[in-house]
Scaffold this active site. Structure first.
Site, PDB file in Angstrom:
ATOM      1  N   SER A  86       0.825  -1.208   0.000  1.00  0.00           N
ATOM      2  CA  SER A  86       0.000   0.000   0.000  1.00  0.00           C
ATOM      3  C   SER A  86       0.859   1.257   0.000  1.00  0.00           C
ATOM      4  O   SER A  86       0.390   2.322  -0.363  1.00  0.00           O
ATOM      5  CB  SER A  86      -0.850   0.075   1.267  1.00  0.00           C
ATOM      6  OG  SER A  86      -1.634  -1.051   1.413  1.00  0.00           O
ATOM      7  N   HIS A 101      -1.809  -3.270  -6.910  1.00  0.00           N
ATOM      8  CA  HIS A 101      -2.402  -2.840  -5.644  1.00  0.00           C
ATOM      9  C   HIS A 101      -3.919  -3.014  -5.672  1.00  0.00           C
ATOM     10  O   HIS A 101      -4.622  -2.236  -6.317  1.00  0.00           O
ATOM     11  CB  HIS A 101      -2.032  -1.367  -5.372  1.00  0.00           C
ATOM     12  CG  HIS A 101      -2.470  -0.876  -4.028  1.00  0.00           C
ATOM     13  ND1 HIS A 101      -2.764   0.442  -3.778  1.00  0.00           N
ATOM     14  CD2 HIS A 101      -2.662  -1.528  -2.866  1.00  0.00           C
ATOM     15  CE1 HIS A 101      -3.134   0.566  -2.515  1.00  0.00           C
ATOM     16  NE2 HIS A 101      -3.085  -0.603  -1.938  1.00  0.00           N
ATOM     17  N   GLU A 146      -4.524  -0.700  -8.834  1.00  0.00           N
ATOM     18  CA  GLU A 146      -3.494   0.236  -9.305  1.00  0.00           C
ATOM     19  C   GLU A 146      -2.308  -0.600  -9.798  1.00  0.00           C
ATOM     20  O   GLU A 146      -1.751  -1.394  -9.034  1.00  0.00           O
ATOM     21  CB  GLU A 146      -3.048   1.163  -8.166  1.00  0.00           C
ATOM     22  CG  GLU A 146      -4.114   2.164  -7.738  1.00  0.00           C
ATOM     23  CD  GLU A 146      -3.691   3.039  -6.565  1.00  0.00           C
ATOM     24  OE1 GLU A 146      -4.226   4.134  -6.422  1.00  0.00           O
ATOM     25  OE2 GLU A 146      -2.826   2.615  -5.766  1.00  0.00           O
TER      26      GLU A 146
END
Ligand code: NAD
Length: 521
Positions: free
Chosen positions: A130, A151, A163
């Site tokens: 993250s 992600h 992502e």
């Protein structure tokens, strides 16, 4: 395997997928890969984690069966394709590995250094981190071009956004292949460069930061603040209840990481209010108390709504006030008569001057223009749908002056709250800062405008992409709000992005009109 046809030249991964870390995220990611038809090898250093992950994955697949997304037979086939592997060596045949272990750079580097010697030369290696730099993890590899971020958002089986994050050394081909893989897994991938917070965790910072600052300045109580962002602003949840849900320890840690990663840029400054909650152990829902109380006996307070007031007798709109057509248009549906006169965009309610917030306080505006009875109203993503209007008044404003404004908005069918006279109010400062952060991410080449907006729509369920909102509100107006805020807080927090200023001058859009969805209006 039921793999949809990819829509680019880059083929998605079709063979065995490795998932490392059988915790919250690893379980969800493994379930997604199994549903897409892959054999999945799941590895964790703790064998008990593997066993409970297998059960959790079966439950996730079962949910899809119940929803009719797959058959019970397919669930059985998927589970038969799941291999629980106790050593990293068991991942040797994987063509894509997704790591979801503890958030620690050194441990991730050790893992990937070992993994690189186990998998084939062309296997893609990804991390679900993250907050850690993809470039920094990739630097431990002999072939960092095949390493990137993938992600997912929690819960991975539900939230559509992924992502796809490229480090400095990641090859464009690797990014495209992972993007296509996420797409055929039914996800909504966006591409970005590795930079603190990637897209979502960066662009969302002002949603929390502006609320915390307004609360610190005692603009209003916590319940009213959340109501403003939800019922006036159009967000699904208020920022304070959302931080309570995420957990203040987690949210504060992300803010601090982003702040420090940007070399302590005041734009991302953490809040003493949140620090105090963390210090007290009031971490939100999970501890029964954060900004609000949870659990048995907890009551839900109502916002501090203004008492009913009669509508003003004379309502005069001189010229047009940009962005308020949908709000003032509501007069047609209510017993409210607006007299229209030529002018420079001013609304007078029995003599009270009422204007949208431009980042300047009502008190300052009153002193500048020599009018005592001034009331400002806050922004909304959609005034027609909003059930609440947020007002503030100049310190010099009379009680009757405020009553005129309250009565007017109530006559349009809205609840009204009156907050203290803080610069940029609540929704205006939040939306402008979200747009500014989005603009800065585009300015720095982190992601395209479309991907930034998509990320905020799909990743955190915003009612609008921040840049589509900027196009509607006016980039020039945002710059005005930010410049006014920068005068009130001259520490650099509210400096406007250079690209936002250029858009304001050239009057060009971030998102072409034809690509704007209805949700953005
Ligand atoms: P978690 O604590 O639920 O699970 C982590 C698992 O990794 C544990 O089962 C642990 O035993 C295992 N593990 C630790 N070190 C290992 C190693 N060296 N080799 C193999 N297994 C190891 O964590 P999580 O919430 O699933 O988060 C995992 C990653 O995903 C982190 O990088 C986190 O930042 C990221 N992430 C988390 C969320 C979230 O909301 N939880 C959202 C997006 C991304």
């Amino acid at each position: 395997m039921t793999t949809p046809t990819p829509n680019s030249a880059h083929l998605p991964i079709t063979s065995t997928v490795g998932v490392i870390g059988a915790g919250t995220m690893g379980q969800g990611i493994a379930a997604l890969a199994l549903r897409a038809g892959h054999p999945v090898s799941l590895h964790d250093t703790r064998s008990e984690a593997l066993e409970s992950a297998a059960q959790a994955i079966d439950v996730s697949l079962g949910r899809w069966v119940k929803r009719g997304d797959m058959s019970a037979d397919q669930q059985t086939i998927c589970m038969a394709r799941l291999a629980l592997v106790e050593t990293v060596e068991g991942l040797a045949d994987c063509s894509l590995v997704i790591e979801a272990i503890i958030e620690d750079l050194a441990i991730k580097k050790t893992l990937f250094s070992a993994l690189e010697n186990i998998v084939s030369e062309d296997a893609l290696l990804t991390s679900n981190t993250s907050s850690i730099s993809i470039t920094a993890i990739g630097a431990c590899l002999r072939r960092p071009q095949r390493f990137l971020g993938m992600h997912f958002f929690n819960p991975a089986t539900v939230l559509p956004l992924v992502e796809v994050i490229s480090g400095e050394a990641t090859s464009p081909e690797a990014a495209e292949t992972v993007t296509e893989t996420a797409r055929v897994w039914g996800k909504h991938p966006v591409q970005c460069r590795s930079s603190p917070g990637f897209i979502v965790n960066r662009v969302a910072r002002p949603f929390y930061g502006e609320a915390l600052l307004a609360l610190q300045e005692q603009a209003c109580d916590a319940v009213t603040l959340d109501a403003a962002l939800r019922d006036a602003g159009g967000f699904k949840m208020g920022p304070l209840e959302l931080m309570d849900l995420i957990g203040h320890d987690t949210n504060f840690a992300v803010t601090r990481t982003v702040f420090n990663s940007f070399f302590q840029d005041p734009r991302y400054k953490p809040s003493l209010i949140q620090q105090a909650l963390v210090d007290a152990g009031w971490l939100g829902r999970k501890t029964g108390r954060g900004f609000f109380h949870y659990g048995e006996g907890a009551t839900v307070a109502t916002p501090d709504y203004a008492a009913p007031h009669p509508a003003p007798a004379t309502i005069i709109l001189q010229g047009e006030i940009p962005g308020t057509a949908s709000l003032l248009g509501l007069a047609g549906d209510h017993p409210v008569h607006i007299r229209r006169e030529p002018g420079i965009g001013q609304l007078y309610l029995d003599g009270t001057l009422v204007q949208p917030s431009t980042g300047i306080t009502a008190t300052t505006l009153s002193a500048q223009c020599g009018v005592s009875d001034i009331v400002l109203f806050d922004a909304s993503v959609n005034y027609a749908k909003a059930t609440l209007i947020v007002l503030t008044k100049a310190d010099q404003c009379s009680a009757q002056g405020l009553a005129n404004a309250i009565g007017f908005f109530q006559a349009l069918g809205k609840n009204v709250v009156v907050i203290d006279d803080v610069p940029g109010m609540l929704v205006t400062r939040t939306l402008c800062m979200l747009a500014n952060e989005a603009a800065e991410a585009v300015c720095h080449g982190i992601a395209s405008a479309a991907d930034v907006d998509d990320a905020m729509l799909k990743g955190v369920n915003y009612p609008t992409g921040p840049l589509a909102w900027a196009d509607g509100y006016g980039n020039g107006h945002i710059v005005t709000v930010l410049d006014n805020l920068a005068k009130a807080y001259p520490d650099g927090r509210y400096r406007a992005s250079a690209l936002l200023r250029r858009k304001a001058i050239t009057r060009t859009r971030w998102i072409p009109t034809e690509q704007q969805s209805g949700a953005n209006l």
